[in-house]
Design an enzyme around this catalytic site. Structure first.
Site, short mmCIF file in Angstrom:
data_model
loop_
_atom_site.label_atom_id
_atom_site.label_comp_id
_atom_site.label_asym_id
_atom_site.label_seq_id
_atom_site.Cartn_x
_atom_site.Cartn_y
_atom_site.Cartn_z
N HIS A 114 23.65 -26.44 -2.13
CA HIS A 114 24.26 -27.91 -3.08
C HIS A 114 24.69 -27.22 -4.36
O HIS A 114 24.35 -26.04 -4.92
CB HIS A 114 23.00 -28.68 -3.33
CG HIS A 114 21.84 -27.92 -3.88
ND1 HIS A 114 21.16 -27.35 -3.04
CD2 HIS A 114 21.27 -27.82 -5.17
CE1 HIS A 114 19.81 -26.81 -3.57
NE2 HIS A 114 20.01 -27.12 -4.90
N HIS B 158 25.05 -27.74 -8.20
CA HIS B 158 24.86 -28.66 -9.47
C HIS B 158 25.92 -28.91 -10.28
O HIS B 158 26.64 -27.84 -10.58
CB HIS B 158 23.64 -27.69 -10.36
CG HIS B 158 22.34 -27.81 -9.43
ND1 HIS B 158 21.35 -28.49 -9.81
CD2 HIS B 158 21.96 -26.83 -8.58
CE1 HIS B 158 20.26 -27.99 -9.21
NE2 HIS B 158 20.49 -26.95 -8.37
N CYS C 132 19.54 -33.26 4.23
CA CYS C 132 20.10 -34.01 5.37
C CYS C 132 19.61 -35.34 5.54
O CYS C 132 20.48 -36.11 5.78
CB CYS C 132 19.49 -33.06 6.47
SG CYS C 132 20.36 -31.53 6.92
N CYS D 161 14.95 -31.30 6.73
CA CYS D 161 15.68 -31.09 5.38
C CYS D 161 15.79 -32.20 4.59
O CYS D 161 16.39 -33.30 5.15
CB CYS D 161 17.06 -30.45 5.59
SG CYS D 161 18.10 -30.24 4.26
P1 5GP Z 1 17.51 -26.13 -6.47
O1 5GP Z 1 16.20 -25.67 -7.44
O2 5GP Z 1 17.09 -26.01 -4.99
O3 5GP Z 1 18.76 -25.56 -6.86
O4 5GP Z 1 17.78 -27.70 -6.83
C1 5GP Z 1 17.46 -28.73 -6.09
C2 5GP Z 1 17.50 -29.99 -6.81
O5 5GP Z 1 17.02 -30.97 -6.25
C3 5GP Z 1 16.51 -30.10 -8.29
O6 5GP Z 1 17.22 -29.96 -9.37
C4 5GP Z 1 15.85 -31.30 -8.00
O7 5GP Z 1 15.55 -32.02 -9.14
C5 5GP Z 1 16.59 -32.19 -6.92
N1 5GP Z 1 15.77 -33.01 -6.06
C6 5GP Z 1 14.77 -32.66 -5.49
N2 5GP Z 1 14.12 -33.60 -4.81
C7 5GP Z 1 15.11 -34.46 -4.85
C8 5GP Z 1 15.47 -35.92 -4.41
O8 5GP Z 1 14.63 -36.34 -3.62
N3 5GP Z 1 16.28 -36.55 -4.78
C9 5GP Z 1 17.23 -36.27 -5.64
N4 5GP Z 1 18.29 -37.08 -6.03
N5 5GP Z 1 17.09 -34.92 -6.21
C10 5GP Z 1 16.14 -34.26 -5.80
ZN ZN Z 2 19.81 -29.99 5.28
#
Ligand code: 5GP
Ligand code: ZN
Length: 112
Positions: A101, A103, A9, A6
């Site tokens: 997570h 946002h 993680c 993950c």
């Molecule tokens: P989801 O679409 O799953 O709700 O959001 C995942 C978020 O994680 C996205 O907004 C993406 O830009 C962010 N993200 C993906 N990989 C990384 C990373 O390696 N570092 C950081 N800081 N954010 C990430």
């Molecule tokens: Zn995790």
């Protein structure tokens, strides 16, 4: 519990770097790598849990404490005029990382 595959993680344990803005024993807040707003932070529990649909009673307590701390963290990081909290769940929401997570979006007037 940690999930070895993950991404979040690994960010939580520090083996993948992130721009942290807040950390305590059970949560981490860092900048999204592809910000969708002037301020785009991600708040994660340090323990791995996957989906809002699978949150158990103990995880709900962690989430409650995270939500309690977020207003202060947001205000100190450029969201003093307001912000939007988003949790993506599943494919239709475009969830890409399966470690729960929150946002935190702000720093500008947000269109819906
Ligand atoms: P989801 O679409 O799953 O709700 O959001 C995942 C978020 O994680 C996205 O907004 C993406 O830009 C962010 N993200 C993906 N990989 C990384 C990373 O390696 N570092 C950081 N800081 N954010 C990430
Ligand atoms: Zn995790």
């Amino acid at each position: 519990m940690k999930n070895n595959d993950c991404l979040f993680c690994k960010i939580a344990e520090g083996s993948i770097p992130s721009s942290k803005v807040y950390e305590d024993e059970e949560m981490l807040v860092f900048k999204d790598i592809e910000p969708k707003a002037a301020v785009h932070l991600l708040a994660i529990p340090k323990v791995h849990f996957k989906l809002i649909s699978e949150v158990d009673a103990n995880q709900a307590e962690i989430l409650k404490r995270m939500l309690t701390k977020i207003p202060d963290i947001a205000a100190k990081n450029g969201c003093e005029n307001g912000y939007r909290l988003v949790i993506n769940q599943g494919a239709d929401a475009g969830q890409t990382v399966f470690h729960l997570h929150i946002h935190i979006l702000g720093g500008q007037s947000l269109e819906w």
